[in-house]
Design an enzyme around this catalytic site. Structure first.
Site, PDB file in Angstrom:
ATOM      1  N   LYS A   1     -44.743  -6.249   2.907  1.00 50.79           N
ATOM      2  CA  LYS A   1     -45.318  -5.519   4.039  1.00 50.79           C
ATOM      3  C   LYS A   1     -46.834  -5.484   3.892  1.00 50.79           C
ATOM      4  CE  LYS A   1     -43.079  -1.940   6.741  1.00 50.79           C
ATOM      5  NZ  LYS A   1     -42.578  -0.575   6.799  1.00 50.79           N
TER       6      LYS A   1
ATOM      7  N   GLU B   1     -30.128   9.242  11.712  1.00 50.17           N
ATOM      8  CA  GLU B   1     -30.332  10.571  12.287  1.00 50.17           C
ATOM      9  C   GLU B   1     -29.027  11.357  12.414  1.00 50.17           C
ATOM     10  OE1 GLU B   1     -33.747   8.002  13.502  1.00 50.17           O
ATOM     11  OE2 GLU B   1     -31.562   7.768  13.517  1.00 50.17           O
TER      12      GLU B   1
ATOM     13  N   ARG C   1     -30.435  10.167  19.182  1.00 51.54           N
ATOM     14  CA  ARG C   1     -29.298   9.453  18.611  1.00 51.54           C
ATOM     15  C   ARG C   1     -28.343  10.387  17.877  1.00 51.54           C
ATOM     16  NH1 ARG C   1     -32.270   4.231  16.023  1.00 51.54           N
ATOM     17  NH2 ARG C   1     -33.636   5.809  15.127  1.00 51.54           N
TER      18      ARG C   1
END
Length: 621
Positions: free
Chosen positions: A280, A364, A392
């Site tokens: 990353k 979640e 969600r």
């Protein structure tokens, strides 16, 4: 400059691998230069430059479909698919979207922005392709972070059962592998994905099975040996148990290895997973050293990496400071977030109280039920999740928290118009999805001080509670040190006036107050009320106001359907009060991306817009 020659993926096929390496450097520089001016998702996009080049080189897009999970890593993809000249408009008003958008380009297969759904999309497309007798390839690129979402594994399970002809590229940007293992793994997988070896393996299976009497046993023994060796050398057994052919890990920055692997895999059929390892922030030192901070950034100085976005404290920081202060006083306070510790302001909390901080990944649903159980066990959980992602876990909020009356506190960050991340990130539905649930308290602060007091009050209430607050700078003055409980369901009258009553909530209270003060000079006298409790509402103040007001304007940064204004109308209907009333909020649209100021102005959710609505309404009346 090779980048200047690339107007479509077809142009890639004219370049050599050494030229690809130069192109990768140019793309990274182009992304860094642009994002430093526009803001955006930097670390993730820098990490997949070589992978993006290899995919577009090997596959025939847009006929072959590339699906980007989340889509925050799609900048190189946009640049290579004819949008280089417009890339400077990234995330700006009427500019390029920061995520894949079908409306923007034929190369963007699916509108994404939320994690963990790409494999489901691939499986569905594969079934449609089969039934329509089509033959294009389907590739999905999913990060190891998105793989923490349960939906990914539901789709992997279904794909294995259907034997879906799809290629899943697992972009692993957290796990590092040594050079020796990496080189060996790349070499082995380049061989193992070749046509000769694949055909030989199938012939060997047939031959072993045909051995009289012992064929099946010999074949099963050989399969067990193969699996054991693979499990020892690679982490692929899980995926193979789900029905996938696994290849990897492959160095995601080595174009030779990427291209040869993808070239061979393209010839295979069935569910395939190729595991690539990337870094990353690759190519930009500051992002490599701190990929989390450069995941989603505002404008910054390239040399130093320092943000150029300065100003007063924002709501996220106030939340982080307040919960940390409360946790110092009460060891039962715990904090939960879904892969957004830095984004929700919990980084300080996590450093001071690591044993009381839970990052449950992009999960979640699990996070909300986990919090419910923590509350059941006697702890005091704060769940910090962005408004659009908390959607969600809607079922869990109802069934596992509110139905059981458990004191879970939801810190709902990024409520309202978020801005440049666009429709997948605007938090304009949370009032609607919270307000109708029995037993929950819903609040929205007008400024930073009120957010602090709401967090303290919710901590004292001992009931399910949600506090929604905006992205960006907090209104108000210097934050007070003291804590004061706000009585449940109480509103605050900020101004008296006889022509119109404005009842606003959250970050639109101050713009409403300013509009009222400026209209005073035009002879329009307004009452302004801070409707800080969305549920329960201050019925006494509302009835008193509606009884004396000539008309009422409600103002909110939420969908009008089922929102704050709808709640006010419901109470007035119950009380039998008839008064002219207009609601101002998000109309029945998906708000596009752009600057917050512009987007609010377009739908009259700023001072000038509120004044305009009031002038036109009173004049018409």
């Amino acid at each position: 400059m090779f980048l200047e020659k690339i107007d479509s993926p077809e142009d890639l096929k004219k370049l050599t691998i050494p030229e690809f390496i130069k192109l990768s450097e140019e793309i990274r520089k182009f992304i860094i230069d642009t994002v430093s001016r526009t803001g955006g998702h930097l670390s993730s996009s820098l990490g997949v430059v070589e992978l993006t080049i290899a995919l577009h080189y090997i596959f025939d897009t847009p006929e072959d479909k590339i699906i980007w999970d989340v889509g925050h890593q799609c900048y190189a993809h946009k640049i290579l698919t004819g949008r280089r000249d417009k890339f400077g408009t990234l995330r700006q008003d009427d500019g390029l979207c920061g995520f894949p958008s079908k409306q923007e380009s034929k190369y963007d297969v699916f509108n994404t922005g939320h994690a963990s759904n790409s494999i489901s999309v691939a499986v569905g497309l594969a079934e449609a392709r089969k039934k329509l007798n089509q033959s294009y390839k389907i590739i999905t690129v999913i990060g190891d972070g998105s793989l923490t979402g349960g939906m990914s594994f539901e789709a992997l399970n279904h794909a294995g059962d259907l034997k879906s002809d799809i290629i899943v590229v697992l972009n692993d940007n957290e796990m590092s592998i040594s050079k020796n293992i990496g080189a060996l793994s790349s070499y082995l997988n380049r061989i193992m994905t070749g046509e000769f070896i694949s055909n030989t393996r199938e012939e060997l299976k047939k031959m072993l099975k045909n051995i009289p009497a012992f064929g099946d046993r010999v074949y099963k023994a050989a399969m067990h040996i193969e699996e054991a060796v693979k499990g020892f050398v690679t982490p692929g057994m899980l995926f193979e148990e789900l029905g996938f052919q696994y290849f990897g890990p492959v160095d995601g920055h080595n174009l030779n290895h990427l291209i040869e692997n993808l070239k061979n895999i393209k010839k295979l059929k069935g569910p395939i997973l190729i595991h690539t390892v990337t870094k990353k922030g690759k190519g930009y030192t500051h992002a490599e050293d701190d990929p989390a901070r450069f995941h989603g950034v505002s404008t910054f100085e390239i040399d130093s990496g320092a943000s150029t976005d300065t100003g007063s404290q924002n709501y996220t920081d106030i939340f982080g400071d307040t919960i940390t202060e409360l946790a110092e006083k009460d060891e039962k306070i715990v904090a939960i977030t879904a892969a957004m510790g830095l984004g929700t302001g919990l980084d300080k909390f996590s450093r001071l109280f690591p044993e009381r901080f839970y990052d449950i990944g992009i999960a979640e649903q699990h996070g909300v039920t986990f919090a419910a159980a923590l509350a059941l066990g006697g702890l005091k959980p704060f769940v910090a999740i962005y408004s659009t992602f908390l959607q969600r876990a809607y079922d869990q909020i109802i069934m596992d928290v509110c139905l059981q009356g458990l004191p879970v506190i939801f810190a709902v960050d990024r409520s309202g118009i978020v801005g440049q991340d666009g429709p997948t990130h605007h938090g304009v539905f949370d009032i609607t999805y919270f307000r109708h649930i029995p037993g929950i308290i819903v609040m929205s602060p007008k400024d930073g001080n009120e957010l602090r007091q709401m967090l303290y009050s919710a901590y004292l209430y001992g009931k399910p509670a949600a506090i929604r607050y905006s992205r960006g700078k907090a209104h108000g003055t210097e934050i007070q040190k003291s804590f004061n409980e706000i009585p449940i369901g109480s509103w605050e009258k900020l101004k008296e006036g006889g022509d119109i009553a404005i009842i606003a909530c959250g970050n639109l209270v101050y713009p409403s107050l300013t509009a009222a003060q400026e209209l005073e000079k035009e002879g329009i006298h307004s009452t302004v009320i801070n409707g800080r409790f969305i549920k329960p509402m201050d019925r006494e103040m509302l009835v008193e106001t509606a009884t004396h007001a000539k008309c009422i304007l409600t103002v909110e940064e939420n969908a009008l359907m089922g929102g704050f204004g709808s709640g006010i109308m419901e109470i007035l209907s119950e009380e039998g009060i008839v008064v002219p009333l207009k609601t101002l909020g998000i109309p029945d649209i998906f708000v596009p991306h752009g600057l917050q100021k512009t987007l609010r102005g377009n739908i009259c959710l700023d001072t000038e817009g509120i004044k305009k609505v009031i002038r036109q309404w009173l004049k018409k009346g």
